[in-house]
Design a protein around this motif. Structure first.
Motif, PDB file in Angstrom:
ATOM      1  N   ARG A 179      -3.198  -6.318  16.248  1.00 31.60           N
ATOM      2  CA  ARG A 179      -2.663  -4.588  15.731  1.00 31.60           C
ATOM      3  C   ARG A 179      -2.378  -4.291  14.789  1.00 31.60           C
ATOM      4  O   ARG A 179      -2.889  -2.906  14.285  1.00 31.60           O
ATOM      5  CB  ARG A 179      -2.852  -4.498  17.678  1.00 31.60           C
ATOM      6  CG  ARG A 179      -4.114  -4.438  18.589  1.00 31.60           C
ATOM      7  CD  ARG A 179      -3.404  -3.527  19.874  1.00 31.60           C
ATOM      8  NE  ARG A 179      -2.219  -3.591  20.548  1.00 31.60           N
ATOM      9  CZ  ARG A 179      -1.753  -2.928  20.463  1.00 31.60           C
ATOM     10  NH1 ARG A 179      -1.603  -1.627  19.802  1.00 31.60           N
ATOM     11  NH2 ARG A 179      -0.505  -3.775  20.853  1.00 31.60           N
ATOM     12  N   PHE A 180      -1.393  -4.951  14.733  1.00 27.27           N
ATOM     13  CA  PHE A 180      -0.140  -4.668  13.789  1.00 27.27           C
ATOM     14  C   PHE A 180       0.026  -5.640  12.787  1.00 27.27           C
ATOM     15  O   PHE A 180      -0.534  -6.423  12.895  1.00 27.27           O
ATOM     16  CB  PHE A 180       0.931  -4.542  13.590  1.00 27.27           C
ATOM     17  CG  PHE A 180       1.376  -3.580  15.481  1.00 27.27           C
ATOM     18  CD1 PHE A 180       0.180  -2.772  15.463  1.00 27.27           C
ATOM     19  CD2 PHE A 180       2.917  -3.349  16.245  1.00 27.27           C
ATOM     20  CE1 PHE A 180       0.412  -1.495  16.916  1.00 27.27           C
ATOM     21  CE2 PHE A 180       2.828  -2.249  16.799  1.00 27.27           C
ATOM     22  CZ  PHE A 180       1.484  -1.730  16.775  1.00 27.27           C
ATOM     23  N   THR A 181       0.287  -5.091  11.013  1.00 29.24           N
ATOM     24  CA  THR A 181      -0.007  -6.026  10.197  1.00 29.24           C
ATOM     25  C   THR A 181       1.842  -5.231   9.435  1.00 29.24           C
ATOM     26  O   THR A 181       1.597  -4.255   9.458  1.00 29.24           O
ATOM     27  CB  THR A 181      -1.624  -5.706   9.246  1.00 29.24           C
ATOM     28  OG1 THR A 181      -2.011  -6.229   9.783  1.00 29.24           O
ATOM     29  CG2 THR A 181      -0.763  -6.176   8.082  1.00 29.24           C
ATOM     30  N   ILE A 182       2.193  -6.193   9.008  1.00 31.87           N
ATOM     31  CA  ILE A 182       3.372  -6.134   8.084  1.00 31.87           C
ATOM     32  C   ILE A 182       3.458  -6.496   6.612  1.00 31.87           C
ATOM     33  O   ILE A 182       2.747  -7.089   6.268  1.00 31.87           O
ATOM     34  CB  ILE A 182       5.053  -7.251   9.286  1.00 31.87           C
ATOM     35  CG1 ILE A 182       5.592  -6.457   8.281  1.00 31.87           C
ATOM     36  CG2 ILE A 182       4.606  -8.314   9.016  1.00 31.87           C
ATOM     37  CD1 ILE A 182       7.055  -7.301   9.039  1.00 31.87           C
ATOM     38  N   SER A 183       3.937  -5.600   5.714  1.00 29.12           N
ATOM     39  CA  SER A 183       3.589  -6.168   4.403  1.00 29.12           C
ATOM     40  C   SER A 183       4.974  -5.642   3.666  1.00 29.12           C
ATOM     41  O   SER A 183       5.771  -4.957   4.705  1.00 29.12           O
ATOM     42  CB  SER A 183       2.575  -5.320   3.817  1.00 29.12           C
ATOM     43  OG  SER A 183       2.301  -4.388   4.100  1.00 29.12           O
ATOM     44  N   ARG A 184       5.500  -5.473   2.287  1.00 23.98           N
ATOM     45  CA  ARG A 184       5.896  -5.289   1.633  1.00 23.98           C
ATOM     46  C   ARG A 184       5.721  -5.491   0.379  1.00 23.98           C
ATOM     47  O   ARG A 184       4.861  -6.123  -0.189  1.00 23.98           O
ATOM     48  CB  ARG A 184       7.348  -6.581   2.400  1.00 23.98           C
ATOM     49  CG  ARG A 184       7.279  -7.886   1.294  1.00 23.98           C
ATOM     50  CD  ARG A 184       8.463  -8.694   1.662  1.00 23.98           C
ATOM     51  NE  ARG A 184       9.908  -7.777   1.482  1.00 23.98           N
ATOM     52  CZ  ARG A 184      10.912  -8.550   1.870  1.00 23.98           C
ATOM     53  NH1 ARG A 184      10.915  -9.437   2.794  1.00 23.98           N
ATOM     54  NH2 ARG A 184      12.000  -8.115   1.413  1.00 23.98           N
ATOM     55  N   GLU A 185       6.651  -4.545  -0.544  1.00 19.89           N
ATOM     56  CA  GLU A 185       6.115  -4.068  -1.406  1.00 19.89           C
ATOM     57  C   GLU A 185       7.443  -3.837  -2.316  1.00 19.89           C
ATOM     58  O   GLU A 185       8.350  -3.633  -2.425  1.00 19.89           O
ATOM     59  CB  GLU A 185       5.274  -2.751  -1.686  1.00 19.89           C
ATOM     60  CG  GLU A 185       4.191  -2.855  -1.542  1.00 19.89           C
ATOM     61  CD  GLU A 185       2.697  -4.119  -2.968  1.00 19.89           C
ATOM     62  OE1 GLU A 185       2.956  -4.194  -3.729  1.00 19.89           O
ATOM     63  OE2 GLU A 185       1.828  -3.859  -2.611  1.00 19.89           O
ATOM     64  N   ASN A 186       7.727  -4.775  -2.799  1.00 22.47           N
ATOM     65  CA  ASN A 186       8.769  -5.406  -3.946  1.00 22.47           C
ATOM     66  C   ASN A 186       9.826  -4.838  -4.867  1.00 22.47           C
ATOM     67  O   ASN A 186      10.453  -4.667  -4.991  1.00 22.47           O
ATOM     68  CB  ASN A 186       9.610  -6.392  -3.595  1.00 22.47           C
ATOM     69  CG  ASN A 186       9.697  -8.387  -2.429  1.00 22.47           C
ATOM     70  OD1 ASN A 186       9.481  -7.835  -1.186  1.00 22.47           O
ATOM     71  ND2 ASN A 186       9.829  -8.941  -2.992  1.00 22.47           N
ATOM     72  N   ALA A 187       8.360  -4.469  -5.392  1.00 19.04           N
ATOM     73  CA  ALA A 187       8.632  -3.412  -6.440  1.00 19.04           C
ATOM     74  C   ALA A 187       9.094  -1.889  -6.376  1.00 19.04           C
ATOM     75  O   ALA A 187       9.376  -1.687  -6.740  1.00 19.04           O
ATOM     76  CB  ALA A 187       7.899  -3.815  -7.500  1.00 19.04           C
ATOM     77  N   LYS A 188       8.842  -1.784  -5.018  1.00 18.14           N
ATOM     78  CA  LYS A 188       8.972  -0.217  -4.685  1.00 18.14           C
ATOM     79  C   LYS A 188       9.752  -0.311  -3.131  1.00 18.14           C
ATOM     80  O   LYS A 188      10.203   0.906  -2.931  1.00 18.14           O
ATOM     81  CB  LYS A 188       8.047   0.301  -4.165  1.00 18.14           C
ATOM     82  CG  LYS A 188       6.504   0.557  -5.090  1.00 18.14           C
ATOM     83  CD  LYS A 188       5.504   1.562  -4.211  1.00 18.14           C
ATOM     84  CE  LYS A 188       4.034   0.959  -4.965  1.00 18.14           C
ATOM     85  NZ  LYS A 188       3.223   1.838  -4.568  1.00 18.14           N
ATOM     86  N   ASP A 189      10.679  -1.559  -3.613  1.00 13.58           N
ATOM     87  CA  ASP A 189      11.832  -1.918  -2.212  1.00 13.58           C
ATOM     88  C   ASP A 189      11.501  -1.470  -1.044  1.00 13.58           C
ATOM     89  O   ASP A 189      12.087  -0.353  -0.171  1.00 13.58           O
ATOM     90  CB  ASP A 189      12.796  -0.675  -2.807  1.00 13.58           C
ATOM     91  CG  ASP A 189      13.719  -1.899  -3.775  1.00 13.58           C
ATOM     92  OD1 ASP A 189      13.181  -3.304  -4.135  1.00 13.58           O
ATOM     93  OD2 ASP A 189      14.175  -0.890  -4.693  1.00 13.58           O
ATOM     94  N   THR A 190      10.224  -1.674  -0.938  1.00 10.34           N
ATOM     95  CA  THR A 190       9.715  -1.079   0.872  1.00 10.34           C
ATOM     96  C   THR A 190       8.764  -2.041   0.989  1.00 10.34           C
ATOM     97  O   THR A 190       7.852  -2.764   1.008  1.00 10.34           O
ATOM     98  CB  THR A 190       8.811  -0.072   0.763  1.00 10.34           C
ATOM     99  OG1 THR A 190       9.395   1.444  -0.047  1.00 10.34           O
ATOM    100  CG2 THR A 190       8.389   0.662   1.558  1.00 10.34           C
ATOM    101  N   ALA A 191       9.370  -2.387   2.519  1.00 15.63           N
ATOM    102  CA  ALA A 191       8.067  -2.621   4.174  1.00 15.63           C
ATOM    103  C   ALA A 191       7.721  -1.725   4.768  1.00 15.63           C
ATOM    104  O   ALA A 191       8.257  -0.689   4.876  1.00 15.63           O
ATOM    105  CB  ALA A 191       9.148  -3.384   5.016  1.00 15.63           C
TER     106      ALA A 191
END
Length: 125
Positions: free
Chosen positions: A67-79
């Motif tokens: 149901r849940f998905t974790i991700s990150r965009e290091n270039a945007k400093d955001t998870a």
């Protein structure tokens, strides 16, 4: 110094979706594993999901798998935490956190040195 700010919480109905964001205003986001925890009224804080510094490895609590998905965009400093098929029992304050440790260390909140202020998620029946 890592400084985390969560956003995206709100009031939704069962079956709806929300996407939480965790923005780092510090300078060292890319070297940390990121985790999401939650705490409901009268309950202890519990692990929800985590992701390694590179994004290659993810971890989930059994209650949210599928149901849940974790991700990150290091270039945007955001998870992010994408939450689908929300249930009333998902109601809690959700916190993001940063840890210098990886692997199985991500499952315990004691491994995380930096925490956001939390964002409220309320799911009605």
């Amino acid at each position: 110094q890592v400084q985390l700010v969560e956003s995206g919480g709100g009031l939704v109905q069962a079956g709806d979706s929300l996407r939480l964001s965790c923005a780092d205003s510090g300078r060292t986001f890319r070297i940390y594993a990121m985790g999401w925890f939650r705490q409901a009224p009268g309950k202890e804080r519990e692990f929800v999901a985590a992701i390694s510094w590179s994004g290659a490895n993810t971890y989930y609590a059994d209650s949210v798998k599928g149901r849940f998905t974790i991700s990150r965009e290091n270039a945007k400093d955001t998870a992010y935490l994408q939450m689908n098929s929300l249930k009333p029992e998902d109601t809690a304050v959700y916190f993001c956190a940063a840890s210098a440790y990886g692997g199985t260390y991500v499952y315990t909140d004691k491994s995380y040195a930096y925490w956001g202020q939390g964002t409220q998620v309320t799911v009605s029946s």
